[in-house]
Write a protein that holds these residues in place. Structure first.
Motif: not given
Length: 144
Positions: A120-140
């Motif tokens: 329980i609490g705040p989370w985030q999910l990073n979608i990351v490519d093979e090179n470590g570049k963050i493509l998007k961050t989703l918070r929930f």
């Protein structure tokens, strides 16, 4: 009534087949794919599940009683087969990193997180490519 349901299902399946199977045209190729062949993230959502390859019940608040949270990601175009990662963070700490395959010419994939009372609490999910570049961050959030 049953014929209407079957017709709707057939139309949906044809749309999915056309979307997934037809190659991308030159006009559809996004310059952001770049020289590193990174897949282009078209859409990403948090949801309560995935059915027939599509997200269901998009949300950013998950009740712990739902048992799982899902992240669904769609890539178009994908210039070469590769991998991406879904990195699940709780209060800034990496909890799990899911490795997912992506395939040409376009692809959708998902990962899930089982929900526990301790989550329980705040989370985030990073979608990351093979090179470590963050493509998007989703918070929930996960709630009672």
């Amino acid at each position: 009534m049953r014929n209407t349901g079957n017709k709707n299902l057939i139309v949906l399946l044809l749309c999915i087949i056309v979307t997934v199977c037809l190659p991308a045209t030159a006009q559809q190729i996004d310059a952001t794919a770049g020289a590193n062949n990174s897949p282009v993230l078209k859409n990403a959502v948090m949801c309560e599940g995935v059915r027939d390859g599509l997200p269901i019940n998009q949300t950013i608040i998950f009740e712990v009683s739902k048992t799982s949270a899902y992240c669904w990601s769609e890539f178009d175009p994908v210039s070469v087969d590769g991998i991406i990662y879904h990195e699940w963070y709780r209060k800034g700490e990496l909890i799990t990193r899911k490795k997912l395959a992506v395939h040409t010419p376009r692809w959708a994939c998902y990962s899930s997180l089982p929900l526990r009372q301790a989550d329980i609490g705040p989370w985030q999910l990073n979608i990351v490519d093979e090179n470590g570049k963050i493509l998007k961050t989703l918070r929930f959030s996960i709630t009672e």
